[in-house]
Scaffold this motif. Structure first.
Motif, PDB file in Angstrom:
ATOM      1  N   THR A 146     -33.174  31.610  -9.478  1.00  0.00           N
ATOM      2  CA  THR A 146     -32.538  32.733  -8.789  1.00  0.00           C
ATOM      3  C   THR A 146     -32.991  32.814  -7.336  1.00  0.00           C
ATOM      4  O   THR A 146     -32.206  33.130  -6.438  1.00  0.00           O
ATOM      5  CB  THR A 146     -32.852  34.053  -9.520  1.00  0.00           C
ATOM      6  N   SER A 147     -34.237  32.519  -7.090  1.00  0.00           N
ATOM      7  CA  SER A 147     -34.730  32.513  -5.711  1.00  0.00           C
ATOM      8  C   SER A 147     -34.066  31.403  -4.900  1.00  0.00           C
ATOM      9  O   SER A 147     -33.711  31.603  -3.729  1.00  0.00           O
ATOM     10  CB  SER A 147     -36.247  32.320  -5.710  1.00  0.00           C
ATOM     11  N   MET A 148     -33.871  30.238  -5.504  1.00  0.00           N
ATOM     12  CA  MET A 148     -33.200  29.148  -4.796  1.00  0.00           C
ATOM     13  C   MET A 148     -31.727  29.479  -4.569  1.00  0.00           C
ATOM     14  O   MET A 148     -31.160  29.130  -3.532  1.00  0.00           O
ATOM     15  CB  MET A 148     -33.338  27.849  -5.591  1.00  0.00           C
ATOM     16  N   ARG A 149     -31.118  30.154  -5.527  1.00  0.00           N
ATOM     17  CA  ARG A 149     -29.722  30.570  -5.323  1.00  0.00           C
ATOM     18  C   ARG A 149     -29.611  31.542  -4.161  1.00  0.00           C
ATOM     19  O   ARG A 149     -28.710  31.442  -3.318  1.00  0.00           O
ATOM     20  CB  ARG A 149     -29.169  31.218  -6.588  1.00  0.00           C
ATOM     21  N   ALA A 150     -30.532  32.507  -4.096  1.00  0.00           N
ATOM     22  CA  ALA A 150     -30.517  33.469  -2.995  1.00  0.00           C
ATOM     23  C   ALA A 150     -30.703  32.771  -1.656  1.00  0.00           C
ATOM     24  O   ALA A 150     -30.186  33.222  -0.632  1.00  0.00           O
ATOM     25  CB  ALA A 150     -31.598  34.525  -3.197  1.00  0.00           C
ATOM     26  N   ALA A 151     -31.443  31.646  -1.664  1.00  0.00           N
ATOM     27  CA  ALA A 151     -31.655  30.874  -0.435  1.00  0.00           C
ATOM     28  C   ALA A 151     -30.518  29.888  -0.168  1.00  0.00           C
ATOM     29  O   ALA A 151     -30.591  29.096   0.769  1.00  0.00           O
ATOM     30  CB  ALA A 151     -32.979  30.118  -0.537  1.00  0.00           C
ATOM     31  N   LYS A 152     -29.491  29.954  -1.035  1.00  0.00           N
ATOM     32  CA  LYS A 152     -28.302  29.096  -0.920  1.00  0.00           C
ATOM     33  C   LYS A 152     -28.617  27.613  -1.154  1.00  0.00           C
ATOM     34  O   LYS A 152     -27.903  26.732  -0.676  1.00  0.00           O
ATOM     35  CB  LYS A 152     -27.592  29.291   0.425  1.00  0.00           C
ATOM     36  N   GLN A 153     -29.675  27.348  -1.876  1.00  0.00           N
ATOM     37  CA  GLN A 153     -29.999  25.993  -2.305  1.00  0.00           C
ATOM     38  C   GLN A 153     -29.372  25.790  -3.688  1.00  0.00           C
ATOM     39  O   GLN A 153     -30.036  25.776  -4.720  1.00  0.00           O
ATOM     40  CB  GLN A 153     -31.522  25.805  -2.346  1.00  0.00           C
ATOM     41  N   TYR A 154     -28.043  25.662  -3.694  1.00  0.00           N
ATOM     42  CA  TYR A 154     -27.294  25.787  -4.935  1.00  0.00           C
ATOM     43  C   TYR A 154     -27.535  24.632  -5.911  1.00  0.00           C
ATOM     44  O   TYR A 154     -27.570  24.848  -7.122  1.00  0.00           O
ATOM     45  CB  TYR A 154     -25.803  25.912  -4.628  1.00  0.00           C
ATOM     46  N   ASP A 155     -27.656  23.405  -5.418  1.00  0.00           N
ATOM     47  CA  ASP A 155     -27.863  22.276  -6.327  1.00  0.00           C
ATOM     48  C   ASP A 155     -29.173  22.421  -7.089  1.00  0.00           C
ATOM     49  O   ASP A 155     -29.232  22.240  -8.314  1.00  0.00           O
ATOM     50  CB  ASP A 155     -27.851  20.955  -5.552  1.00  0.00           C
ATOM     51  N   GLN A 156     -30.240  22.756  -6.361  1.00  0.00           N
ATOM     52  CA  GLN A 156     -31.528  22.938  -7.011  1.00  0.00           C
ATOM     53  C   GLN A 156     -31.484  24.115  -7.982  1.00  0.00           C
ATOM     54  O   GLN A 156     -32.048  24.064  -9.076  1.00  0.00           O
ATOM     55  CB  GLN A 156     -32.631  23.164  -5.974  1.00  0.00           C
ATOM     56  N   ALA A 157     -30.804  25.189  -7.568  1.00  0.00           N
ATOM     57  CA  ALA A 157     -30.717  26.373  -8.420  1.00  0.00           C
ATOM     58  C   ALA A 157     -30.000  26.057  -9.724  1.00  0.00           C
ATOM     59  O   ALA A 157     -30.450  26.448 -10.816  1.00  0.00           O
ATOM     60  CB  ALA A 157     -29.993  27.492  -7.678  1.00  0.00           C
ATOM     61  N   GLU A 158     -28.879  25.336  -9.632  1.00  0.00           N
ATOM     62  CA  GLU A 158     -28.118  25.022 -10.851  1.00  0.00           C
ATOM     63  C   GLU A 158     -28.936  24.151 -11.787  1.00  0.00           C
ATOM     64  O   GLU A 158     -28.917  24.344 -13.014  1.00  0.00           O
ATOM     65  CB  GLU A 158     -26.802  24.345 -10.481  1.00  0.00           C
ATOM     66  N   ASP A 159     -29.665  23.201 -11.230  1.00  0.00           N
ATOM     67  CA  ASP A 159     -30.507  22.342 -12.069  1.00  0.00           C
ATOM     68  C   ASP A 159     -31.572  23.161 -12.781  1.00  0.00           C
ATOM     69  O   ASP A 159     -31.833  22.981 -13.981  1.00  0.00           O
ATOM     70  CB  ASP A 159     -31.149  21.256 -11.204  1.00  0.00           C
ATOM     71  N   LEU A 160     -32.192  24.083 -12.068  1.00  0.00           N
ATOM     72  CA  LEU A 160     -33.221  24.934 -12.681  1.00  0.00           C
ATOM     73  C   LEU A 160     -32.636  25.845 -13.743  1.00  0.00           C
ATOM     74  O   LEU A 160     -33.252  26.077 -14.797  1.00  0.00           O
ATOM     75  CB  LEU A 160     -33.922  25.757 -11.590  1.00  0.00           C
ATOM     76  N   TYR A 161     -31.449  26.400 -13.496  1.00  0.00           N
ATOM     77  CA  TYR A 161     -30.796  27.248 -14.501  1.00  0.00           C
ATOM     78  C   TYR A 161     -30.515  26.461 -15.782  1.00  0.00           C
ATOM     79  O   TYR A 161     -30.718  26.955 -16.899  1.00  0.00           O
ATOM     80  CB  TYR A 161     -29.492  27.818 -13.962  1.00  0.00           C
ATOM     81  N   HIS A 162     -30.022  25.219 -15.633  1.00  0.00           N
ATOM     82  CA  HIS A 162     -29.720  24.422 -16.824  1.00  0.00           C
ATOM     83  C   HIS A 162     -31.002  24.071 -17.583  1.00  0.00           C
ATOM     84  O   HIS A 162     -31.007  24.045 -18.827  1.00  0.00           O
ATOM     85  CB  HIS A 162     -28.958  23.158 -16.427  1.00  0.00           C
TER      86      HIS A 162
END
Length: 787
Positions: A146-162
């Motif tokens: 969620t922190s990476m998503r807020a920082a707009k680092q979407y690829d890393q965020a999606e990988d962490l969510y999965h």
């Protein structure tokens, strides 16, 4: 874990707001991490760590509870990291890092947060969590994603969510709320990467889980937040009807659960406002955004992305309302505020709407000015704009330029606005209010030091300001624009040509200092304005009464302390620990000290002082509620029917008066003065009550109309003979109706007290409700308790 703890743990996870994946889940992370860390410690025969995780969480909760996170949470978290690390407590440190991620997100500190994310992942790996399926690892992954998503680092965020999904399938029950949080946050990522269909599916699954796990879905903050998020996603898919239903449902849940004072209420408010904006219901959009902004400012401060985005959305809504010719009620809220729109979900600027009545601009209206004495004028002056709007235009076009030119070194220290006595300060003035003490005016508030230096000269310059103005057919005010020269030099006019103040839709929330830039129209628009001007008006428009002169003057230059002392007797609000002083202040006095608008307050000192008078201690509020319950019972439920049976019409009439006064006051107290303001003096009591009752967020919204019915029937009930009234039925029907209304009001009040959790009793004779209410008074001061 009980329901209250769960609510606290997950309250912020599901809304597009400052805690959209609530890091208080760090408590659960700590529990799982503690288990792993303790095993390691046992194996190594280490001593227990000295960092107290629960004490740390309690201290952080206290900071948020007193709404000081904006200034206190950062240093507190940084020190906790040091303490946990020095103690060698890895589990405690992971807890702190999880909490820090959430706070940094809420403050928009995304660059710093990426370092916290990296540190948390490395620590989890060092603790051996990454190879397992522990809750601690799942929660840390969600917070990092969620922190990476807020920082707009979407690829890393999606990988962490999965990764988190994979862990959660093994570690969490199918109805665990943290699983819903994961679906919710993944939906936000899909929304922000233009995959609304996937976002909708994730949100519907999150809502299903939350409702299935809730003890009471109709009063659950998490359910409300899920509805808000789903509404915003549906909005991006242009499913307006469905979006509106979910946004309205979110607000209904807050009201049913009486959860309006939660910081996350802002999520539901702004989410509903955003839907209303899309539906071109601009007045509702402005109201929702204003409420949301007030809550955000109180709970998180102004220096956040959330405040700035919502303020920008409010500005767009106000501009759209003005363009569409929609008049927005300018009273708004005082202090208390939908889903904080994320950058990916903000609405674009609305297409310009045609201005209502633009063609009428070619036909100038006229203004007649009364010249008779106050109270004896043969004609009512007819300035077609409100006093507050006139005051703002006078400040923007005349006062502010004068200060900038003559007192540049003080321009950043002088507060301006219109507060205090006078119908226009409440926003209730009309044509009949203009026969006395009406005209262009505002107040300038200075510190004692600044007043000693420039007060007298500034007062003279204020009095010398030109007061000739015109109002066009669309209600726009233009003061005579010219350079004014005197011994002190010249100051410029408000701008080249005519400077125009737009309609009330552009006015700020009362009590909130704003950037006070006038909206100027140029080119073809300015020529239309020129054609529409009325005959110029010289002010004052009406006689100034003695009560508004000298020490009692209502405008001009004041020391801040003197101004409030002249109204309340106090230079600053009584201390929160001095309930006897608060109880000596009339509600109408506090209303006069906190009404009106602040146009500018660069230092914030005036607003802070004014806010102090709004902040009635809750123990005092509860004590007053108890007193009002006693009077409603004594006057309305006991003495009124007895007086009517005796045939003592005068006693019955006075009983009705006491009953109405106490009930109206209780409505304002239940709705919380910090949020809705105080009940004003008798002249505007019902105007204010009608306005409050008309709000979509009002508590006890039907009581005002019921009280007016009682008053309409009082003549027949108290003085009607056998043949009195329509059809010769006499007083009996009126008496029966009044008694029924009194009892219905009592029933409604008891229901509200139960929703407030102020009583567990269903007793409708309200005197017996007083002990239940007073049990919630924390102070032992006897002045707060009934005998």
């Amino acid at each position: 874990m009980d329901e209250e703890a769960l609510l606290k743990q997950f309250a912020a996870q599901f809304a597009h707001g400052p805690d959209d994946a609530d890091d208080t889940d760090a408590a659960a992370a700590a529990q799982g991490a503690d288990s792993t860390a303790n095993q390691v410690a046992d194996d190594a025969d280490q001593s227990p760590a000295t960092f107290d995780t629960q004490q740390f969480l309690n201290g952080l909760d206290a900071i948020f509870d007193r709404h000081t996170a904006a200034t206190e949470a950062g240093p507190y978290l940084e020190q906790a990291m040091v303490d946990a690390e020095n103690a060698g407590d890895e589990a405690g440190l992971l807890t702190v890092l999880n909490e820090t991620m959430g706070f940094y997100r809420s403050q928009g500190r995304h660059k710093e947060n990426q370092w916290i994310v990296q540190r948390a992942l490395e620590l989890a790996a060092r603790m051996g969590l990454t190879t397992g399926t522990s809750e601690a690892w799942a929660i840390t992954l969600i917070n990092c994603a969620t922190s990476m998503r807020a920082a707009k680092q979407y690829d890393q965020a999606e990988d962490l969510y999965h990764q988190a999904q994979s862990v959660c399938r093994h570690s969490l029950a199918p109805t665990d709320r943290r699983l819903a949080a994961l679906h919710n946050n993944l939906s936000m990522l899909y929304s922000e990467t233009n995959r609304p269909d996937k976002a909708e599916l994730e949100l519907r699954e999150a809502l299903r889980i939350i409702e299935a796990s809730s003890v009471n879905p109709d009063a659950d903050i998490d359910v409300s937040s899920s509805h808000t998020n789903l509404a915003l996603t549906l909005l991006t898919e242009h499913k307006l009807e469905d979006a509106h239903w979910h946004a309205a449902k979110a607000l209904e849940i807050y009201r049913t659960g009486h959860l309006e004072h939660s910081a996350h209420y802002a999520s539901a408010l702004a989410g509903f406002a955003q839907v209303c904006f899309a539906e071109r219901r601009y007045a509702d959009a402005v109201t929702g955004y204003r409420h949301a902004l007030a809550v955000i400012e109180e709970c998180y401060g102004k220096d956040t992305d959330y405040w700035r985005i919502t303020a920008d959305n409010l500005r767009q809504a106000e501009e759209a309302a003005a363009q569409a010719g929609v008049t927005v009620d300018n009273a708004g809220v005082a202090g208390d505020a939908g889903a904080l729109p994320q950058s990916g979900s903000r609405l674009p600027n609305s297409p310009a709407q045609g201005k209502t009545g633009a063609n009428a601009a070619s036909s100038p209206s006229t203004v007649s000015v009364s010249t008779g004495s106050a109270g004896a004028a043969e004609a009512v002056s007819a300035c077609p704009v409100s006093g507050l709007k006139l005051a703002r235009a006078f400040w923007t076009q005349m006062g502010k330029p004068m200060i900038a030119a003559k007192y540049p070194q003080y321009a950043g220290r002088i507060a301006a606005g219109l507060v205090g006595h006078g119908s226009e300060c409440y926003g209730f003035d009309d044509a009949y209010s203009q026969d006395h003490d009406f005209g262009p005016r505002f107040c300038l508030w200075l510190t004692d030091e600044d007043y000693a230096a420039i007060g007298e000269q500034l007062e003279a310059d204020y009095e010398a300001l030109p007061r000739k103005f015109s109002v066009d057919a669309q209600g726009r005010v233009t003061f005579e624009a010219h350079a004014r020269s005197d011994a002190s030099g010249a100051f410029p006019s408000a701008g080249a040509g005519s400077t125009v103040i737009p309609d009330a839709a552009n006015a700020p929330t009362p009590g909130t200092a704003t950037h006070d830039t006038a909206t100027a129209e140029s080119g073809a628009a300015s020529s239309d304005v020129a054609e529409a001007m009325t005959t110029p008006i010289d002010a004052p428009l009406s006689p100034v009464t003695p009560r508004a002169q000298g020490a009692n003057r209502r405008d001009g230059v004041f020391r801040i302390g003197d101004f409030f002392e002249s109204i309340t007797g106090y230079r600053t609000a009584p201390a929160q620990t001095a309930p006897h002083e608060w109880l000596m202040l009339q509600e109408s006095t506090l209303a006069a000290a906190t009404n009106g608008e602040v146009f500018a307050d660069p230092t914030g000192l005036f607003s802070k002082t004014r806010q102090g008078f709004k902040n009635m201690p809750d123990d005092v509020r509860l004590a007053l509620i108890s007193k009002r319950l006693g009077m409603i019972a004594q006057a309305g439920q006991y003495n009124l029917p007895r007086s009517l049976k005796r045939g003592d019409g005068a006693a019955a009439w006075l009983s009705i008066h006491e009953f109405v006064q106490a009930t109206a006051s209780l409505v304002f107290l239940v709705n919380v003065p910090m949020v809705v303001g105080y009940m004003p003096y008798y002249k505007w009591q019902f105007a204010a009550l009608r306005k409050l009752s008309g709000s979509m967020f009002a508590l006890l919204p039907n009581v005002g109309e019921q009280l007016e019915t009682v008053m309409r029937l009082s003549s027949a009930a108290c003085y009607g003979g056998a043949g009195f009234g329509e059809g010769g039925k006499g007083a009996a029907p009126a008496i029966e109706k009044i008694n029924d209304i009194v009892e219905q009001i009592a029933v409604d009040i008891v229901k509200e007290l139960k929703r407030e959790h102020l009583t567990t009793s269903g007793e409708t004779f309200l005197e017996w409700q007083r002990p239940y209410v007073e049990d919630h008074i924390a102070s032992d001061d006897p002045v707060l308790k009934s005998l």
